[in-house]
Design an enzyme around this catalytic site. Structure first.
Site, PDB file in Angstrom:
ATOM      1  N   HIS A   1       0.849  -1.194   0.000  1.00 36.10           N
ATOM      2  CA  HIS A   1       0.000   0.000   0.000  1.00 36.10           C
ATOM      3  C   HIS A   1       0.880   1.238   0.000  1.00 36.10           C
ATOM      4  O   HIS A   1       1.969   1.228   0.570  1.00 36.10           O
ATOM      5  CB  HIS A   1      -0.894   0.014   1.260  1.00 36.10           C
ATOM      6  CG  HIS A   1      -2.061   0.949   1.151  1.00 36.10           C
ATOM      7  ND1 HIS A   1      -1.970   2.287   1.470  1.00 36.10           N
ATOM      8  CD2 HIS A   1      -3.343   0.740   0.748  1.00 36.10           C
ATOM      9  CE1 HIS A   1      -3.155   2.853   1.270  1.00 36.10           C
ATOM     10  NE2 HIS A   1      -4.001   1.943   0.828  1.00 36.10           N
TER      11      HIS A   1
ATOM     12  N   GLU B   1      -7.945  -4.667  -0.587  1.00 38.71           N
ATOM     13  CA  GLU B   1      -8.459  -5.419  -1.733  1.00 38.71           C
ATOM     14  C   GLU B   1      -8.357  -6.932  -1.525  1.00 38.71           C
ATOM     15  O   GLU B   1      -9.128  -7.683  -2.117  1.00 38.71           O
ATOM     16  CB  GLU B   1      -7.695  -5.034  -3.012  1.00 38.71           C
ATOM     17  CG  GLU B   1      -7.628  -3.540  -3.297  1.00 38.71           C
ATOM     18  CD  GLU B   1      -8.923  -2.958  -3.813  1.00 38.71           C
ATOM     19  OE1 GLU B   1      -9.982  -3.479  -3.469  1.00 38.71           O
ATOM     20  OE2 GLU B   1      -8.859  -1.964  -4.553  1.00 38.71           O
TER      21      GLU B   1
HETATM   22  N1  COA Z   1       4.123  -7.498  -4.794  1.00 36.84           N
HETATM   23  C1  COA Z   1       5.452  -7.555  -4.967  1.00 36.84           C
HETATM   24  N2  COA Z   1       6.284  -6.519  -4.766  1.00 36.84           N
HETATM   25  C2  COA Z   1       5.732  -5.371  -4.376  1.00 36.84           C
HETATM   26  C3  COA Z   1       4.346  -5.241  -4.173  1.00 36.84           C
HETATM   27  C4  COA Z   1       3.528  -6.356  -4.387  1.00 36.84           C
HETATM   28  N3  COA Z   1       2.199  -6.309  -4.221  1.00 36.84           N
HETATM   29  N4  COA Z   1       4.071  -3.971  -3.781  1.00 36.84           N
HETATM   30  C5  COA Z   1       5.242  -3.330  -3.763  1.00 36.84           C
HETATM   31  N5  COA Z   1       6.242  -4.178  -4.111  1.00 36.84           N
HETATM   32  C6  COA Z   1       7.680  -3.869  -4.193  1.00 36.84           C
HETATM   33  C7  COA Z   1       7.976  -3.046  -5.433  1.00 36.84           C
HETATM   34  O1  COA Z   1       8.248  -3.886  -6.526  1.00 36.84           O
HETATM   35  C8  COA Z   1       9.157  -2.228  -5.007  1.00 36.84           C
HETATM   36  O2  COA Z   1      10.290  -3.043  -5.098  1.00 36.84           O
HETATM   37  P1  COA Z   1      11.723  -2.421  -5.582  1.00 36.84           P
HETATM   38  O3  COA Z   1      12.048  -1.374  -4.554  1.00 36.84           O
HETATM   39  O4  COA Z   1      12.619  -3.596  -5.584  1.00 36.84           O
HETATM   40  O5  COA Z   1      11.460  -1.839  -6.941  1.00 36.84           O
HETATM   41  C9  COA Z   1       8.882  -1.976  -3.518  1.00 36.84           C
HETATM   42  O6  COA Z   1       7.999  -3.021  -3.084  1.00 36.84           O
HETATM   43  C10 COA Z   1       8.234  -0.644  -3.242  1.00 36.84           C
HETATM   44  O7  COA Z   1       7.116  -0.525  -4.092  1.00 36.84           O
HETATM   45  P2  COA Z   1       6.483   0.850  -4.564  1.00 36.84           P
HETATM   46  O8  COA Z   1       6.099   0.722  -6.014  1.00 36.84           O
HETATM   47  O9  COA Z   1       7.344   2.000  -4.159  1.00 36.84           O
HETATM   48  O10 COA Z   1       5.200   0.917  -3.703  1.00 36.84           O
HETATM   49  P3  COA Z   1       3.996   1.903  -3.940  1.00 36.84           P
HETATM   50  O11 COA Z   1       3.699   2.533  -2.637  1.00 36.84           O
HETATM   51  O12 COA Z   1       4.196   2.808  -5.082  1.00 36.84           O
HETATM   52  O13 COA Z   1       2.858   0.862  -4.368  1.00 36.84           O
HETATM   53  C11 COA Z   1       0.913  -0.373  -4.539  1.00 36.84           C
HETATM   54  C12 COA Z   1       1.707   0.631  -3.700  1.00 36.84           C
HETATM   55  C13 COA Z   1      -0.410  -0.634  -3.839  1.00 36.84           C
HETATM   56  C14 COA Z   1       0.605   0.224  -5.920  1.00 36.84           C
HETATM   57  C15 COA Z   1       1.711  -1.672  -4.670  1.00 36.84           C
HETATM   58  O14 COA Z   1       2.001  -2.188  -3.401  1.00 36.84           O
HETATM   59  C16 COA Z   1       1.037  -2.685  -5.562  1.00 36.84           C
HETATM   60  O15 COA Z   1       1.181  -2.637  -6.789  1.00 36.84           O
HETATM   61  N6  COA Z   1       0.268  -3.658  -4.960  1.00 36.84           N
HETATM   62  C17 COA Z   1      -0.432  -4.634  -5.736  1.00 36.84           C
HETATM   63  C18 COA Z   1      -1.725  -4.067  -6.307  1.00 36.84           C
HETATM   64  C19 COA Z   1      -2.759  -3.845  -5.248  1.00 36.84           C
HETATM   65  O16 COA Z   1      -3.002  -4.679  -4.375  1.00 36.84           O
HETATM   66  N7  COA Z   1      -3.426  -2.678  -5.325  1.00 36.84           N
HETATM   67  C20 COA Z   1      -4.477  -2.309  -4.405  1.00 36.84           C
HETATM   68  C21 COA Z   1      -4.011  -1.194  -3.515  1.00 36.84           C
HETATM   69  S1  COA Z   1      -5.171  -0.837  -2.241  1.00 36.84           S
END
Ligand code: COA
Length: 368
Positions: free
Chosen positions: A250, A310
């Site tokens: 998140h 979710e």
């Molecule tokens: N699965 C695997 N790796 C994940 C991940 C996940 N669900 N969420 C984050 N990471 C990893 C990223 O790949 C990144 O790795 P890196 O530093 O090696 O590149 C690291 O964790 C940080 O991720 P980041 O993109 O900075 O996090 P964010 O705050 O921008 O992303 C989300 C938040 C929700 C978009 C992300 O966690 C995600 O895509 N989750 C899956 C989709 C989801 O469940 N969405 C509903 C949200 S309520």
């Protein structure tokens, strides 16, 4: 003159709100002065909507009044269906909602808000029934919003346990700080535009997979894993292939999303009451969450990645028998109440939202 670069506006405070607060470090969500754990699972959608309006615990007469007003709004929305053109024939439920809600005509604020809340539920269910080649069901204004939503989706009497599960979901997601769709609604409201336009903008923002679109893929993942024993190898393969685990991680929370716990508890109550549609999935979901949490902790020891809303939204809405294509429209059916409350708040005290950008394009030589 802008002096800070904040891509994605991370951490930028754009409004003061009394509607909800998200504490990502401690995993605490306060909605209208109540912890989400206190209200989701114990009060109705009507009561939560009342709290968003004035933060005072509503008495039975007030809840009854809101129930009747929402019932009347659902009937008005149903009467609009013949005039929606081909809006409900869209392949995507959010496209259908965006087109259908545009047909709502703004009047005074209270009536428009009721109309929008009623219409989002009625249009979401009507789209889902059309999408499944089933006849559309007429609303029953005497029922609660949660009970009638399930009836409109299934054309069958929902059990008390199912209604309680639906209410728990609708209350848990009714508002959540300055998320992208709420921000979109407030930006439109800040220009002096009308409520319907604000809500249509919010629908567009919620549709995106980074916001409201993840619960369907969570169920796809559980289907693919099939058995708890397969969870670890399946998840490892997924990460090796460079894909993310849906329902995990998140932007704000650094611990488990508190809504994951309240929705998980709602699924448990539904399963214990024997009220689930199809195969109970809670045991598998918990095993997959445990495996995913462990694997992600090993890969990202500095960046906690835990279950988000979710993950258990998917399990709960599936247990309630909703088709996965209807999950994001169902999210909208609740969040529309939060959006409307934010629009009123923005109008009452907000300024035109107009951030700056840094120009990185070509600069012509100035004329001599
Ligand atoms: N699965 C695997 N790796 C994940 C991940 C996940 N669900 N969420 C984050 N990471 C990893 C990223 O790949 C990144 O790795 P890196 O530093 O090696 O590149 C690291 O964790 C940080 O991720 P980041 O993109 O900075 O996090 P964010 O705050 O921008 O992303 C989300 C938040 C929700 C978009 C992300 O966690 C995600 O895509 N989750 C899956 C989709 C989801 O469940 N969405 C509903 C949200 S309520």
């Amino acid at each position: 003159m802008a002096n800070e670069k904040a891509p994605g506006l991370d951490g930028v405070i754009v409004a003061e709100t009394r509607l909800s607060d998200v504490d990502g470090e401690r995993g605490r969500l306060i909605i209208a002065g109540r912890d989400v754990e206190e209200i989701a699972g114990s009060i109705s959608f009507e009561a939560a909507w009342s709290l968003l309006q004035d933060a005072t615990a509503p008495d039975a007469a007030r809840i009854e009044q809101l129930r009747a007003r929402l019932g009347a709004a659902r009937v008005r929305a149903h009467a609009l269906l013949p005039s929606l053109g081909n809006a409900l024939e869209a392949d995507d439920g959010m496209d259908a909602l965006r087109a259908a809600l545009s047909h709502c005509v703004p009047s005074d604020d209270a009536t428009t808000i009721e109309s929008l809340i009623g219409a989002t539920a009625v249009f979401a269910a009507a789209w889902s029934r059309t999408h499944r080649s089933l006849p559309i069901v007429a609303p029953d204004p005497a029922r609660s919003h949660a009970a009638d939503y399930l009836r409109l989706m299934h054309d069958a009497e929902p059990s008390p346990a199912a209604v309680a599960g639906m209410d728990a979901y609708l209350v848990a997601v009714i508002d959540h700080g300055m998320n992208a769709s709420t921000f979109a609604a407030r930006v439109v409201a800040s220009t002096g535009s009308d409520l319907v336009s604000s809500i249509v903008a919010a629908i567009g923002a919620l549709k995106g997979p980074l916001h409201g679109g993840a619960p369907g893929p969570v169920l796809d993942m559980l289907d693919a894993i099939g058995d708890a024993e397969n969870a670890e190898p399946w998840l490892e393969r997924e990460l090796l292939a460079g894909r993310r685990i849906m329902g995990m991680g998140h932007r704000i929370y650094r611990v488990r999303d508190p809504r994951a716990a309240v929705l998980e508890a709602a699924v448990l109550r539904l399963e214990q009451a024997g009220g689930t549609h199809g195969t109970p999935r809670l045991a598998l979901a918990r095993a997959v969450e445990k495996a995913a949490t462990g694997i992600l902790r090993a890969r990202h020891p500095q960046r906690p990645l835990a279950a988000n809303v979710e993950f258990y939204t998917a399990i709960l809405l599936d247990a309630l028998g909703l088709p996965r294509a209807a999950f994001t429209p169902t999210f909208a059916a609740s969040r529309v109440a939060g959006w409307c409350a934010h629009v009123l708040e923005q109008r009452a005290g907000g300024r035109l939202i107009r951030p700056a950008s840094r120009y990185v394009g070509f600069v012509p030589q100035s004329a001599a």
